[in-house]
Structures are given as structure tokens and as C-alpha cells.
Scaffold this active site. Structure first.
Site, mmCIF file in Angstrom:
data_model
loop_
_atom_site.group_PDB
_atom_site.id
_atom_site.type_symbol
_atom_site.label_atom_id
_atom_site.label_comp_id
_atom_site.label_asym_id
_atom_site.label_seq_id
_atom_site.Cartn_x
_atom_site.Cartn_y
_atom_site.Cartn_z
ATOM 1 N N GLU A 300 0.821 -1.220 0.000
ATOM 2 C CA GLU A 300 0.000 0.000 0.000
ATOM 3 C C GLU A 300 0.850 1.263 0.000
ATOM 4 O O GLU A 300 0.447 2.285 -0.545
ATOM 5 C CB GLU A 300 -0.922 0.032 1.230
ATOM 6 C CG GLU A 300 -1.861 -1.145 1.344
ATOM 7 C CD GLU A 300 -1.313 -2.190 2.294
ATOM 8 O OE1 GLU A 300 -2.104 -2.846 2.966
ATOM 9 O OE2 GLU A 300 -0.078 -2.325 2.369
ATOM 10 N N ASP A 343 23.770 16.235 -27.774
ATOM 11 C CA ASP A 343 23.932 17.102 -28.931
ATOM 12 C C ASP A 343 25.243 17.864 -28.732
ATOM 13 O O ASP A 343 25.621 18.168 -27.595
ATOM 14 C CB ASP A 343 22.751 18.073 -29.022
ATOM 15 C CG ASP A 343 22.988 19.162 -30.034
ATOM 16 O OD1 ASP A 343 23.253 18.830 -31.201
ATOM 17 O OD2 ASP A 343 22.918 20.346 -29.664
ATOM 18 N N ASP A 618 19.633 21.110 -26.592
ATOM 19 C CA ASP A 618 19.146 22.457 -26.293
ATOM 20 C C ASP A 618 18.397 23.117 -27.433
ATOM 21 O O ASP A 618 17.801 24.177 -27.246
ATOM 22 C CB ASP A 618 20.314 23.360 -25.898
ATOM 23 C CG ASP A 618 21.227 23.681 -27.085
ATOM 24 O OD1 ASP A 618 21.391 22.789 -27.947
ATOM 25 O OD2 ASP A 618 21.752 24.795 -27.148
ATOM 26 N N ASP A 622 16.693 18.930 -31.539
ATOM 27 C CA ASP A 622 16.809 17.822 -30.587
ATOM 28 C C ASP A 622 15.456 17.322 -30.080
ATOM 29 O O ASP A 622 15.408 16.368 -29.306
ATOM 30 C CB ASP A 622 17.657 18.246 -29.381
ATOM 31 C CG ASP A 622 19.055 18.685 -29.778
ATOM 32 O OD1 ASP A 622 19.640 18.016 -30.642
ATOM 33 O OD2 ASP A 622 19.546 19.688 -29.237
ATOM 34 N N ASN A 686 4.235 -13.536 4.366
ATOM 35 C CA ASN A 686 3.091 -13.551 5.269
ATOM 36 C C ASN A 686 1.850 -14.114 4.589
ATOM 37 O O ASN A 686 1.082 -14.886 5.178
ATOM 38 C CB ASN A 686 2.808 -12.136 5.776
ATOM 39 C CG ASN A 686 3.836 -11.680 6.780
ATOM 40 O OD1 ASN A 686 4.564 -12.487 7.352
ATOM 41 N ND2 ASN A 686 3.931 -10.373 6.979
ATOM 42 N N ASN A 711 -0.350 -4.626 9.565
ATOM 43 C CA ASN A 711 0.023 -4.077 8.271
ATOM 44 C C ASN A 711 0.183 -2.554 8.340
ATOM 45 O O ASN A 711 1.074 -1.969 7.721
ATOM 46 C CB ASN A 711 -1.039 -4.448 7.232
ATOM 47 C CG ASN A 711 -0.490 -4.448 5.822
ATOM 48 O OD1 ASN A 711 0.608 -4.961 5.575
ATOM 49 N ND2 ASN A 711 -1.233 -3.874 4.894
ATOM 50 N N ASP A 715 3.507 -0.579 7.456
ATOM 51 C CA ASP A 715 3.461 0.480 6.450
ATOM 52 C C ASP A 715 4.037 1.785 6.999
ATOM 53 O O ASP A 715 4.786 2.495 6.311
ATOM 54 C CB ASP A 715 2.022 0.719 5.973
ATOM 55 C CG ASP A 715 1.508 -0.424 5.112
ATOM 56 O OD1 ASP A 715 2.344 -1.185 4.586
ATOM 57 O OD2 ASP A 715 0.272 -0.558 4.981
#
Length: 878
Positions: A300, A343, A618, A622, A686, A711, A715
């Protein structure tokens, strides 16, 4: 329009092209222009719409883990587990808001860097076609956005070319189109008086002398041209049509892992129901437990931890190094990058030439040659009617002013300012030379002509034997093949003219050859040092340029890089299939004469070969490569369209910022990989243990509320990964997230975790009669609750990062979080919350001793397994 008809227009003379455009040299009428504006639309490049905050939130919900979490929240609500549903909803909300706000902040920073483009252009239009007598065309300034195909415009020094145009007239017009082609030098442009051969491709199209393209700029001279393409039909807009990949390399890896786990999660509830039905037959009563098992398998915190890690890295880069990360997931992509394409012009070099040497007629160093070149440059600029700065003249004057050494240790003679300027014939792209007439102090009645320009052109005007001329041409060709640009210098003395006749082209005869001035590109500050550092840190550096191979090879050597034995040019790239290019691109360092399309093909070929590819550029040439790359980078001084396409905008010193961004990306990649190893292996173990328990016992080994609370604590402890700096401060190699290797890791260590849980079950079954009554089950629940949190704390420390096995380190946030998690596992059942969750603590001393033995053996097994993992794993996993 040019996209469909470029070859045809380039092959015709101006009058024929005008007829095809249904236009004339006197311009369009206002009515015709209004009709065409409605037909073709505004002359503006495709723009990028910045997604709103709500749009970003919706995009975040489409993440596979997030979608599964929302589904589990809905199921939890349906079965009455409102607490679990609330926790899941809160996690999803926090993750989406953090990610959306971080990216929105980066977009606003980039918006503050947007540069203004050319606002107006001089257009020739007629008020009314039916007026009697016909009204003359009126040149006036109009917004660039109102240009339409068929408009006649006027260009002058310093103007940006506002659309793709075809020249009708020109006078000494020189255009700089490096942003489109990467060519570092300006190109002369002139009217084509006769039909030409249609261009075969982009390279030849840009070389057409009578075509100018949007995005280029006028260096010198002027001209009148007709617009042939606007808006989305220009060559500049061609780069905008290359769509970015939907997901970066890191996103694709995470999604691959996510969908594998999603399939397993979807199977978990049916497996739990079937296992319970085979043993106890509780049926739908076991559904909350099955949902809790699925939730326990779900990482989560992945969206939250990932977003927090990336946002923290992005904020630090912006605050400390002025580097803006526009796409958060670009950071781990940058960390995983193993090849970076550059470049050359404007990125590795400053697009500003510098004097390399001054050589006499024998190609020996001679400072006097630079003095004569500086005289020509100084007085052609001062005496010109409309002085136009020229990059080569500026380089010569700068070298003379600084007293640049000519190669033999002596300084060029001073005194250019002491000479008196008499007349000047400025540079002409057709003649390819310029002439200054000066008077030396103390020599009245004598004028000195100083001519400077292209080698062949100057030599033609010199009084030289043919053998000497050929030898000098051959020497110049050798210097040019080494990537140098050359200027030839010649002089002549004439009696001053009493009649005041002006000097002109006819006087450029019988000259005395003085020597050559060689020039090279000026390197960007910090570029050599950073490129060498990249090569030493596992990043393969490649240079993609529009310049010729000789210039590219010389630049590569000056940067301290080995150019390799082969240079791929645009024509060779065109001759290769995609698979052949993928094989050829890997060992090649230099790619020359590349158009935007070729750059994008090279980037795609490297990706097809399994490389995580970045591109740093730049200019608008490109754009295609930037959009094809896994991670797109640009300096802060890049043109506005490039900054809006880039994932990472570097600071004022781009190469210094690049090193810091690479370090941050690698640290983020290592932290996220460590988090995935810890959480997925522990939670998979688990889940497997819970499914096995459904077959082994007539009761659930842990109540749904206990599973969710455990849990939740796990977490919360994992949030420490967002603040961890695991591994070395600067990882030595790319931090690659390999889905296959991660899945093998979590499978192996998940099974090891499940074995520890099964051993715990065995200890509790021997010392606690869980089936006897509710008290026995509460003892069983408490024993596994405590042991499970202790094993998870152990996993956080031991599986967090491989480099910890090789050097001691002070406890960081992860170690402290693991300590708190272990303390929670031991103390929580002893508090008032324990009985509320259905746990009691009255285990026997034997139970505690056996559980401690299980933990000790499990820790030893983890250490042994990790040491083997270090020995057998690839370097980038260390």
C-alpha cells in the site's frame, strides 16, 4: 504544407513556386491573407497543455497498484471492514496529492523560464486587389502568428525566421540554423534562378541555399522571401509530433512487477476461501480474513514511499542545485540510465569559435598572421554601413586582444588600433571573403589591402605558382579534416588614389599570401571533466551532431573521450534497418551529419538494444530525440519548446547539475529497490503463511483486525525509506530496477519468510493449544503478531541495502523505524489495545525461548542468503 511539397518547391525557381502557392512578388491582399489564416490556422508551433491538478490526480489513480487498492477498499467496505477501507483510501489520497503537487510545482518553475519568441515580422501586403489604379504593396509589422502561406516577408540582420520560406531576393544573406541541424557554422543563402534537383532527404533539404526554416536566425545580409509553410507544417514542428513514451523505464518496470502481484492478489481470496472450506467449512465468514490477506500482500505504501522519495530528491535538486525535475519518475530513470546521448553544438560546445593557431605560408606558427586577420576584422566591422557581428571575426579580435599565443611561445604584435581605416568591402557569401583597406602609421600615400576569407577563394586571388597553391590547398584540407575551420589571409600594397575612386572587387588581385588562421569550437565549461566522470561511472557517452565527422572527432578528443574507430553518418544510418542500427549503435561513440529524425532513430535503436537511454540537447533539432529518450534533459538556456519537452531542466552550470541529478537519481533508485525488496518479500511470505495456516488449523492464525493493524504499523515504518540514504553517497553504477530479478528475489526471500512463519506456527502449536478455547486462540494470535513484527523489523534492516554488508554505517531512519516496529510488536499485546484486538499475553518461557531461536535462525539465514546474492548478483544491484 512544406511537409507534403518540400521536394517539389525546392526543385522550382521562385516564380514557379509563387504560382504553385497562388501568390505573387507583391504579396497577398488583406482579404486573401484573412481567408488563408482561417484555412491554415495560426502560425504557432504545437503547444503542450499543462495538465491541471485534477487531471494529474486522475492520472495517478490509473496506476495499477492504486487501482487495486481502491478495489480492495470497495470490497472491504462491502464486507464491513470500514477501518481497512478508510486506511486504504487515505493512503491513495496522500500518494496522488503528493505526486500531483510535486509535478505541478515543477511545471510552474519551467513556465517561469519561458523565453519570448519573435513577436513581429515585416510583411508585404496589398490593401485591395481591385483598386484602380492598383495600390502599391505596403510593408508593415505584423504579429508572427498572423503569417500565412503565400505571404511575402523581409528579413534583416538579427531577425528570427518566422516560418519556412523560399527566397525571392537576397543580398549577402547568411543564416544560422544550428537549432535545426546542429551545424555550428552559419550558411550562406541566396535565390535559386533555375530549377534544381529535388532534395533526397532532410539533410539535403536543409542544405538548399534558397530555403530558410523557422527557428533559424539571420546573421548577416537581408532578403525577401515567400512563406511556404506555417504552424504545424514547418520543419520545426516536425519534432513536436514525436510523442513521448506513455511510461518511462522505471514506470514500466514497476508496472511489470505490479501486474504480477495483482494477479496473485486476485487469486488470494479464492484460494483462502477454498482452503478454509476444505478444512473448516466457514464459507463466506472467512471472506474478511481473505480480503485482509490480499491487503497484506499489497504494498500500500508503494505510491506514497515512491512519491515521497522522488519529491524529496526533486526538491533538494531545485533548492541546492537549481535543477528542475518536471516528471518525478524521471529521477529513477536517470539513475538507471546507462547511455547518455549529447547534442554537440550549443551543449558540449558553446557555439562560439576560438582561434587555435596562426600559421604562415609554410604552415609554421606566425603571430603576424593573426595581426593581419584582426586588422581585417576590426575595420570591416567599423567601416560597414550596417555593422553585423560575425562569430569568426569576434574570435579573431578576441584572440588578438588577449595576446593569444600562436604556437611558438611568442605573442602577436599589437597595434591594430593604431592603423587608420580607409575603406572596406564586407563579407559576401558569394565571394566568400571580405576586404579592409588600411593606412599604416608613418607611411603616407600607401594603402594596404587586407583580404580574409575562404582558403580556395583567397588563393585564387594570390600571385602564387600553381604548385604552391596546390600545396596550400592540400594543407588546408588536412586541417579541415581534423575538424578545424580555416581563414586565409592575404595582403597587397597600393598607391593611395588621388581621384578618390572607391575600392572594390576588382582590386582583389595579385595579392600576397600571408597565412592561415585555424579556429575550433569552444567547449562548454565543466564538459570534459563531467564526461570523463560519466564514463567512469558506468554511463556510455555518445555524441549526436549535425556537424561533419572531422569536427565531431576533434571535439570528442578535446573533451577527453575516445572517438572510437567508426563514425556513423546520416547517409549510413539511412542505409541501415532498425535491427542493423541497433547492433551498430552500441559500440559507436560518434554520429555525424544527423538530422532530428536520425537522432531519434539512434535513441530508439539504443533502447531496442535494452539500454536505458538519456538525451541532453538544447535546440529544436533535438526535440525528436528528447521525446524518444527514456529521460530527456536540457540546459536552462535551451529554447522554450525544448524546456517544455524535457523531464529535467539543468541549472546555470548544466554539467555540474547533471552530476548532482545523476547522484540523486541513483540514490532514489537504490532506495526504491530496497523498499520493494523489503516490503514485497515480507508481505509475500506472510500471505503464503496465512494460506498455509488456513489448511493447517481450524481457526485463522490472526484475526482480520490484527492483520490490518499489523500491516498499518509495518506500512508506517516503511515511510522511513523516503528519508533513507542507503548505500554509498554516490552509487558507482546505474541503479536498474529489473522486474525479473526483483520477482526472483521476493520469491526466494518470501519463501524463507514463510518458512520462519511456519516454524513459528509449529512452536505455538506445541506450546499453546489454540483449538482448545478462545483464550488459546488469543495466545496464538498474540504470539504470531509479535513474532511477525519482529521478523519484519529484521527484514527492514538486513534486506534494506546490499552495500551495508561491506562498510559499517551509523543507524539511519530505516534502522530507527525497525527498532520502533520491533518494540511495538513486543509491547502492544501488553497494553490495553491488546485485549481489544483479541490478544492476550501469557506465553510460557519455553514459548519465548523457542520463538527467540526461530528469530535467530531466520536472521542467520537472511544474512547467508544476502551474502550469496551479493556474490552472484550484477554490479548494478549492489
Amino acid at each position: 504544407m512544406l511537409q507534403e511539397h518540400a521536394a517539389g518547391l525546392a526543385a522550382h525557381a521562385p516564380l514557379t513556386a509563387l504560382r504553385r502557392l497562388e501568390a505573387g512578388p507583391r504579396g497577398l491582399t488583406e482579404a486573401e491573407a484573412a481567408e488563408r489564416l482561417a484555412r491554415y490556422g495560426e502560425n504557432a508551433p504545437p503547444s503542450w497543455r499543462t495538465p491541471s491538478l485534477w487531471g494529474r490526480l486522475v492520472r495517478g489513480v490509473r496506476d495499477p497498484f492504486t487501482a487495486v487498492l481502491l478495489c480492495l477498499a470497495a470490497v472491504s467496505t462491502a464486507v464491513g471492514s470500514l477501518g481497512a477501507a478508510g486506511v486504504i483510501a487515505a493512503l491513495v489520497t496522500v500518494s496522488c496529492v503528493l505526486r500531483a503537487c510535486g509535478e505541478l510545482r515543477a511545471d510552474r518553475s519551467v513556465a517561469g523560464l519561458r523565453a519570448l519568441l519573435a513577436g513581429t515580422v515585416t510583411v508585404v501586403r496589398r490593401p485591395d486587389a481591385d483598386a484602380v489604379p492598383p495600390l502599391s504593396p505596403l510593408p508593415r509589422e505584423l504579429p508572427v502568428g498572423e503569417l500565412v502561406p503565400g505571404d511575402v516577408i523581409r528579413l534583416g540582420p538579427g531577425d528570427l525566421v518566422p516560418a519556412d520560406v523560399l527566397l525571392l531576393r537576397s543580398t549577402g544573406l547568411v543564416v544560422h540554423q544550428a537549432p535545426l541541424t546542429g551545424e555550428s557554422g552559419p550558411l550562406p543563402k541566396h535565390r535559386a534562378d533555375a530549377a534544381a534537383v529535388p532534395p533526397a532527404g532532410d539533410t539535403e533539404l536543409f542544405e538548399q541555399p534558397h530555403l530558410c526554416f523557422q527557428g533559424s536566425s539571420v546573421v548577416a545580409g537581408g532578403g525577401t522571401a515567400v512563406v511556404i509553410a506555417t504552424g504545424a507544417a514547418t520543419r520545426l514542428a516536425a519534432g513536436h509530433r514525436h510523442a513521448r513514451p506513455a511510461h518511462g523505464a522505471f514506470d514500466r518496470s514497476v508496472r511489470g512487477i505490479a501486474w504480477t502481484l495483482v494477479r496473485f492478489m486476485l487469486l488470494t481470496p479464492p484460494l483462502a476461501l477454498a482452503a478454509d472450506a476444505a478444512v473448516s467449512g466457514h464459507g463466506v465468514q472467512i471472506l474478511p480474513f481473505a480480503v485482509a490477506v490480499a491487503v497484506s500482500l499489497t504494498p500500500e505504501m508503494l505510491p506514497v514511499v515512491m512519491t515521497a522519495v522522488l519529491a524529496r530528491g526533486a526538491v533538494a535538486l531545485a533548492r541546492e542545485h537549481r535543477v528542475i525535475v518536471r516528471r518525478l519518475s524521471a529521477l529513477p530513470d536517470l539513475g538507471a540510465m546507462d547511455v547518455l546521448c549529447f547534442d554537440k553544438t550549443g551543449t558540449l560546445t558553446q557555439d562560439r569559435p576560438v582561434v587555435d593557431q596562426a600559421l604562415d605560408a609554410e604552415c609554421a606558427p606566425d603571430p603576424a598572421v593573426l595581426r593581419w586577420a584582426a586588422l581585417n576584422a576590426l575595420w570591416t566591422v567599423r567601416l560597414a554601413e550596417n555593422p553585423v557581428p560575425d562569430a569568426l571575426d569576434e574570435a579573431v579580435l578576441h584572440a588578438a586582444a588577449k595576446g593569444v599565443r600562436a604556437g611558438d611561445g611568442s605573442d602577436p604584435e599589437p597595434g591594430a588600433e593604431a592603423w587608420e581605416g580607409v575603406a572596406a568591402v564586407p563579407f559576401d557569401p558569394v565571394r566568400r571573403l571580405s576586404m579592409a583597406v588600411v593606412r599604416e602609421p608613418g607611411r603616407p600615400g600607401v594603402h594596404t589591402l587586407v583580404v580574409k576569407g575562404a582558403v580556395e577563394t583567397v588563393l585564387e586571388r594570390c600571385a602564387l605558382p600553381e604548385a604552391d597553391r596546390e600545396a596550400l590547398c592540400a594543407a588546408a584540407a588536412r586541417y579541415a579534416s581534423d575538424g578545424l575551420r580555416l581563414l586565409a589571409v592575404a595582403t597587397a600594397e597600393r598607391r593611395s588614389r588621388a581621384d578618390g575612386r572607391p575600392y572594390g572587387v576588382a582590386d582583389e588581385r595579385g595579392l600576397t599570401f600571408v597565412g592561415l588562421v585555424t579556429l575550433r569550437d569552444s567547449l562548454t565549461e565543466d564538459a570534459p571533466e563531467v564526461l570523463r566522470a560519466l564514463s567512469g561511472r558506468g554511463v556510455d557517452v555518445k555524441i549526436l551532431t549535425g556537424d561533419d565527422p572531422g569536427t565531431a572527432v576533434r571535439t570528442c578528443r578535446e573533451l577527453g573521450l575516445d572517438p572510437g574507430g567508426d563514425v556513423l553518418t546520416a547517409r549510413r544510418i539511412d542505409a541501415l534497418s532498425d535491427s542493423e542500427l541497433a547492433r551498430a549503435a552500441g559500440p559507436t561513440r560518434l554520429f555525424a551529419r544527423c538530422t532530428p529524425r536520425h537522432k531519434a532513430r539512434v535513441v530508439a535503436a539504443l533502447q531496442a538494444d535494452g539500454r536505458t537511454t538519456g538525451f541532453l540537447g538544447d535546440g529544436v533539432n533535438d526535440l525528436a530525440a528528447l521525446r524518444a529518450a527514456d529521460v530527456a534533459l536540457c540546459p536552462r538556456g535551451a529554447v522554450a519548446p525544448v524546456r517544455e519537452s524535457a523531464d529535467v531542466v539543468l541549472g546555470e552550470r548544466p554539467f555540474a547539475g547533471l552530476g548532482h541529478a545523476l547522484d540523486s537519481g541513483r540514490r532514489a533508485g537504490v532506495s526504491l529497490t530496497s523498499y520493494l525488496r523489503v516490503t514485497l518479500s515480507s508481505q509475500l511470505g506472510n500471505a503464503l503463511a496465512m494460506l498455509a495456516a488456513a489448511l493447517l488449523f481450524p481457526f485463522v492464525p490472526m484475526l482480520p483486525a490484527q492483520v490490518l493493524v499489523q500491516n498499518l504499523f509495518f506500512d508506517a515504518a516503511q515511510l522511513a525509506f523516503a528519508f533513507d540514504r542507503c548505500g554509498p553517497a554516490s552509487p558507482s553504477g546505474p541503479a536498474v530496477l529489473r522486474p525479473g530479478r526483483i520477482l526472483r528475489f521476493i520469491t526466494a526471500f518470501g519463501l524463507l519468510n514463510a518458512a520462519a512463519d511456519l516454524a513459528t506456527f509449529a512452536v505455538l502449536a506445541l506450546t499453546v493449544d489454540g483449538a482448545a478455547d478462545e483464550t488459546g486462540q488469543a495466545l496464538f494470535h498474540a504470539g504470531w503478531f509479535t513474532e511477525n513484527l519482529l521478523t519484519q523489523a529484521m527484514v527492514m534492516v538486513l534486506l534494506r541495502a546490499v552495500p551495508r554488508f561491506r562498510r559499517p554505517a551509523r543507524p539511519g531512519p530505516v534502522a530507527l523505524a525497525a527498532l520502533l516496529l520491533a518494540a511495538t510488536g513486543v509491547l502492544l499485546p501488553l497494553t490495553a489495545l491488546g485485549p481489544a484486538l483479541g490478544m492476550v499475553t501469557a506465553l510460557t518461557p519455553l514459548s519465548y525461548a523457542l520463538l527467540a531461536l526461530v528469530l535467530l535462525l531466520y536472521g542467520a539465514a537472511l544474512v547467508a542468503a544476502m551474502r550469496r546474492y551479493v556474490r552472484e548478483g550484477p554490479a548494478d544491484d549492489r
